[in-house]
Design a protein around this motif. Sequence first.
Motif: not given
Length: 186
Positions: A4-5, A9, A25-26, A29, A56
Motif C-alpha cells: 500500500t505504500g 507500493r 489493505d486499509s 495502510e 510493507e
Amino acid sequence: MRITGGKYRGRTVLCPPGVIRPAMDSMRESLFGILGNLEGQSWLDLFTGSGCVGIEAASRGASPVHLVEKDHIKKQTILTNISMVDSQIQLFMADVRRFIPTAKRQYDIVYADPPFPMDGKIELAKAVDKANLLTENGLFIIHYPAEEKKDWPKEIGNLFCYDERQYGRSTLRFFVNKKETKKDEA
C-alpha cells in the motif's frame, strides 16, 4: 494483495496455500500511516503468513526485517514474495512460541498477527516482554479479533498500551516498552 505504500507500493504479494487471514489493505495502510517513517527501524513480523506486513515495513524503510512462520507449506510463497525486497529481510521457519525466547537480538517494532482462534494472545505479549525482544521505547503491535478487546490489560510487564484501533472485526493494539533493555546483536 498489494503493497500500500513506500518503495514497493502497488506490487502484488501472492497468497500462500493453507489457512491464512491476510491483513486488510486499509488496515495495513492505516497501521503504517500511524507508524510513519520506518527508516532504520528493525522489524519482527510474527505469524507472517504471506510476508505482506514485513514487506510493507521494508517498503517504508525498516531494516532488518525478520519474518517468522511455522507453516512449511507457506515457505516457497513467502520466499517468492520477499524476493522483491532489496534491503535486509529474512524468513525464519519456526514456531513463534519457540522463536521468541531464543531470539538473538532486539527489535524496534514487533508485529504479531496470530490466528484469530488461537488462545494465549496475552501470554504471547508477556513472552515478548519477558524475552526483552524490544528496544527501549520499542513497539509491540498485535492484531486480534475485536471481540477479545475487553480481555486485554493496559499493562503487560514493561509494555504499556498507548493506542488501540478497530477495523471492522479486527483490532490493532499498540504497546510501548518502557524498560531499558540490552541484548546481544545477532
